[in-house]
Write a protein that holds these residues in place. Sequence first.
Motif, PDB file in Angstrom:
ATOM      1  N   LEU A  99      46.685  11.987  41.627  1.00  0.00           N
ATOM      2  CA  LEU A  99      48.143  11.997  41.777  1.00  0.00           C
ATOM      3  C   LEU A  99      48.752  13.384  41.608  1.00  0.00           C
ATOM      4  O   LEU A  99      49.939  13.577  41.863  1.00  0.00           O
ATOM      5  N   ASP A 100      47.945  14.401  41.230  1.00  0.00           N
ATOM      6  CA  ASP A 100      48.431  15.779  41.188  1.00  0.00           C
ATOM      7  C   ASP A 100      48.789  16.281  42.585  1.00  0.00           C
ATOM      8  O   ASP A 100      49.542  17.243  42.736  1.00  0.00           O
ATOM      9  N   PHE A 101      48.253  15.635  43.614  1.00  0.00           N
ATOM     10  CA  PHE A 101      48.478  16.078  44.983  1.00  0.00           C
ATOM     11  C   PHE A 101      49.700  15.423  45.630  1.00  0.00           C
ATOM     12  O   PHE A 101      50.014  15.696  46.787  1.00  0.00           O
ATOM     13  N   MET A 102      50.388  14.573  44.895  1.00  0.00           N
ATOM     14  CA  MET A 102      51.613  13.947  45.405  1.00  0.00           C
ATOM     15  C   MET A 102      52.705  15.009  45.545  1.00  0.00           C
ATOM     16  O   MET A 102      52.827  15.890  44.704  1.00  0.00           O
ATOM     17  N   GLN A 103      53.476  14.905  46.626  1.00  0.00           N
ATOM     18  CA  GLN A 103      54.603  15.809  46.836  1.00  0.00           C
ATOM     19  C   GLN A 103      55.843  14.970  47.088  1.00  0.00           C
ATOM     20  O   GLN A 103      55.922  14.252  48.086  1.00  0.00           O
ATOM     21  N   ASP A 104      56.795  15.062  46.164  1.00  0.00           N
ATOM     22  CA  ASP A 104      58.041  14.294  46.244  1.00  0.00           C
ATOM     23  C   ASP A 104      57.717  12.816  46.437  1.00  0.00           C
ATOM     24  O   ASP A 104      56.894  12.268  45.743  1.00  0.00           O
ATOM     25  N   ASN A 105      58.346  12.194  47.431  1.00  0.00           N
ATOM     26  CA  ASN A 105      58.090  10.767  47.669  1.00  0.00           C
ATOM     27  C   ASN A 105      57.278  10.561  48.950  1.00  0.00           C
ATOM     28  O   ASN A 105      57.278   9.488  49.522  1.00  0.00           O
ATOM     29  N   ARG A 106      56.567  11.615  49.389  1.00  0.00           N
ATOM     30  CA  ARG A 106      55.737  11.511  50.586  1.00  0.00           C
ATOM     31  C   ARG A 106      54.478  10.717  50.270  1.00  0.00           C
ATOM     32  O   ARG A 106      53.929  10.811  49.172  1.00  0.00           O
ATOM     33  N   PRO A 107      53.994   9.926  51.224  1.00  0.00           N
ATOM     34  CA  PRO A 107      52.747   9.186  50.964  1.00  0.00           C
ATOM     35  C   PRO A 107      51.565  10.148  50.865  1.00  0.00           C
ATOM     36  O   PRO A 107      51.543  11.195  51.495  1.00  0.00           O
TER      37      PRO A 107
END
Length: 116
Positions: A99-107
């Motif tokens: 989940l460190d690679f999540m950006q904002d609310n993008r899938p």
Amino acid sequence: LQKILILLHVTACVVVGKTLMILFPNAMKRYILKQGEKSRMNENPKFSYENWGPTFFSFKYLLFVLKVKWKRLEDEAYEGHPAPNTPVVTFNGEVHHLLDFMQDNRPLILNFGSCT
């Protein structure tokens, strides 16, 4: 309770495997090499049985298998629930969590593949 059951199961497997390696070394070598064929690790010419075969059923092997199996207890995913934050390793060898690679609310899209 799950960790205790895993500990008992893995310990029993290691004890039986180590005993068989002592009593029947040639048969166990053939068995381990057969398992290596299934995972295709035998195809690497730099990866010989003499380098890794004797490590099977050692104390280090026991600790490694326990660590992996205990970690997997935390990595269960269920439909409609948040994804597990599984550790991943980058090409540079850095350890991150998924989940460190999540950006904002993008899938977040995971693409698995291999090339030989």
